[in-house]
Design an enzyme around this catalytic site. Structure first.
Site, PDB file in Angstrom:
ATOM      1  N   CYS A 117     -80.550  -5.617   2.361  1.00  0.00           N
ATOM      2  CA  CYS A 117     -80.081  -5.618   0.976  1.00  0.00           C
ATOM      3  C   CYS A 117     -79.704  -4.213   0.510  1.00  0.00           C
ATOM      4  O   CYS A 117     -80.568  -3.422   0.126  1.00  0.00           O
ATOM      5  CB  CYS A 117     -81.155  -6.200   0.074  1.00  0.00           C
ATOM      6  SG  CYS A 117     -80.692  -6.182  -1.651  1.00  0.00           S
ATOM      7  N   CYS A 125     -80.661  -3.405  -3.083  1.00  0.00           N
ATOM      8  CA  CYS A 125     -82.082  -3.118  -3.307  1.00  0.00           C
ATOM      9  C   CYS A 125     -82.451  -1.748  -2.756  1.00  0.00           C
ATOM     10  O   CYS A 125     -83.212  -1.014  -3.376  1.00  0.00           O
ATOM     11  CB  CYS A 125     -82.957  -4.153  -2.605  1.00  0.00           C
ATOM     12  SG  CYS A 125     -82.349  -5.831  -2.668  1.00  0.00           S
ATOM     13  N   ASP A 126     -81.951  -1.411  -1.579  1.00  0.00           N
ATOM     14  CA  ASP A 126     -82.513  -0.277  -0.844  1.00  0.00           C
ATOM     15  C   ASP A 126     -81.551   0.879  -0.604  1.00  0.00           C
ATOM     16  O   ASP A 126     -81.969   1.938  -0.119  1.00  0.00           O
ATOM     17  CB  ASP A 126     -83.032  -0.772   0.524  1.00  0.00           C
ATOM     18  CG  ASP A 126     -84.108  -1.844   0.346  1.00  0.00           C
ATOM     19  OD1 ASP A 126     -84.848  -1.752  -0.643  1.00  0.00           O
ATOM     20  OD2 ASP A 126     -84.183  -2.746   1.185  1.00  0.00           O
TER      21      ASP A 126
END
Ligand code: NAP
Length: 310
Positions: free
Chosen positions: A131, A134-135
Site C-alpha cells: 500500500c 499507507c506507507d
C-alpha cells in the site's frame, strides 16, 4: 429477521446498500473491521465517473457510505466469522452476533497478493508493503522497488515518485500488462526505471529491508540489489474463505454466478470483485452492487408475495 444483509463495504457492497435502502429494505451492512474495501488503500482515483479532477479513494468511499446511511442503511464495522446457508433463514455470524436474513449479498471483494518469497513476511511493515498510500511517506529520498507490471504497479510507482529518490519497477516479463496511458506515464517519468524479465527471489535485511535477491529469467543471473522498500503490486485474490464448500467457486477461486448476481444458494447474491475475474474496477463493482440489490429486491418481492397469498 433482516430482509437484506450485505457482507462487504467496498463500491459493490455500498452501492447495493444505497439501492436496497432506497427500496425501503433497511439493509444491514456488515462492513468488516477494515471497512471500505480496496479503495481505502489507494491514492487518486481518476477513472470514476463524476469526478473530473479525480478523488482520493478513501474520500470516495466515505461518500458512498454517507449516501447509503442517508437512505437508512445500517452499517456495522464487524467482520463476518461464519455463514450458514444450508437452510432458511440464512444465518450470518460475527464474533459477537448471530443475524438471520431472507437475502444476503456477498460483496467481500479481493485482497492484494504477495510474492511469497523468503523475507517478505518478516519484513512487512519494515520495508515491504502492498500500500503506497499507507506507507510511501516512510521512504522519503529512498530507493523504492515496485514489483508487478499491471496498472496497479504503474499507479504505485508513479505515486511513490513523490517520496523516493528513485523508483525501480521489477517485472517478470518484458512487456507490461498495464494500460497504455499508465505505462506511458510511468515510462516517461524521470525517477522511474524498469528491470525486465526479472523476479524477486528473496527480500533481504534484518531488522529492516536493505535489498532484494533478484533473478534475471533471460540470462539466468542471480544477484543482490540494494533497495530500501518493496511495494508488491501483483494483483489480487478473491476473499472467499468464508464461502468455501458453501457457494460454488470457479477455477480461479471467484464466486460463480451464471447471471452475474445469483449464486447456487437461493436468496444469496454476489457483487463486485469477489465475482469479477476480469474487470475489477470501482465502477464495475458499483454497477454489480446495483444489480445484486435489484435482484435481491425482486426475489424478496416474489417470496413475500408467495407467503402472503398462502
Ligand atoms: P493485474 O492487471 O492482474 O496485473 C498483475 C501484474 O503482476 C501483472 O503484470 C503480472 O505479470 C504480475 N504478477 C502476477 N503475479 C506475479 C508474481 N507471482 N510474481 C511477479 N509478478 C506477478 O493486476 P492489477 O495491476 O492489480 O490490476 C487489476 C485491475 O485493476 C486491472 O483491470 C487494472 O486495469 C485495474 N486498475 C486500474 C487502475 C487505473 O485505471 N488507474 C489502477 C489500478 C488497477 P504478468 O503480466 O506477467 O501476468
Amino acid at each position: 429477521m433482516e430482509r437484506v444483509i450485505i457482507i462487504g463495504s467496498g463500491p459493490a457492497g455500498l452501492t447495493a446498500a444505497i439501492y436496497a435502502a432506497r427500496a425501503n429494505l433497511a439493509p444491514l451492512v456488515l462492513a468488516g473491521g477494515l471497512y471500505g474495501g480496496q479503495l481505502m488503500l489507494t491514492t487518486e482515483v481518476e477513472n470514476y465517473p463524476g469526478f473530473p479532477e479525480g478523488i482520493m479513494g478513501p474520500d470516495l468511499m466515505m461518500k458512498f457510505r454517507e449516501q447509503a446511511e442517508r437512505f437508512g442503511a445500517r452499517i456495522v464495522n464487524a467482520d463476518v466469522s461464519a455463514v450458514e446457508f444450508d437452510a432458511k433463514p440464512l444465518v450470518v455470524r460475527t464474533l459477537d452476533e448471530r443475524y438471520e436474513a431472507k437475502t444476503v449479498i456477498v460483496a467481500t471483494g479481493a485482497s492484494a497478493r504477495w510474492l511469497d518469497v523468503p523475507g517478505e513476511e518478516m519484513l512487512r511493515g519494515r520495508g515491504v508493503s502492498t500500500c503506497a498510500t499507507c506507507d510511501g511517506a516512510f521512504f522519503r529520498d529512498k530507493h523504492i522497488v515496485v514489483a508487478g507490471g499491471g496498472d496497479s504497479a504503474m499507479e504505485e510507482a508513479l505515486f511513490l515518485t513523490r517520496f523516493g529518490r528513485k523508483v525501480t519497477v521489477i517485472h517478470r516479463r518484458e512487456a507490461l500488462r498495464a494500460s497504455k496511458i499508465m505505462a506511458d506515464r510511468a515510462m516517461a517519468h524521470p525517477k522511474i526505471d524498469f528491470l525486465w524479465n526479472t523476479v524477486v527471489e528473496a527480500v533481504l535485511g534484518d531488522p529492516v529491508m536493505t535489498g532484494l535477491r533478484l533473478h534475471n529469467r533471460v540470462d539466468g543471473s542471480r544477484y543482490d540489489f540494494d533497495a530500501d522498500a518493496l511495494f508488491v503490486a501483483i494483483g489480487h485474490t478473491p476473499n472467499t474463505a468464508l464461502f468455501e464448500g458453501v457457494l460454488d467457486l470457479n477455477a480461479a477461486g471467484y464466486i460463480d454466478s451464471p447471471d452475474g448476481t445469483s449464486t447456487n444458494v437461493e436468496g444469496v447474491f454476489v457483487a463486485g470483485d469477489v465475482n469479477d475475474v476480469r474487470y475489477k474496477q470501482a465502477i464495475t463493482a458499483a454497477g454489480a452492487g446495483c444489480r445484486a440489490a435489484m435482484d435481491a429486491e425482486k426475489y424478496l418481492e416474489a417470496m413475500e408475495f408467495a407467503v402472503a397469498s398462502r
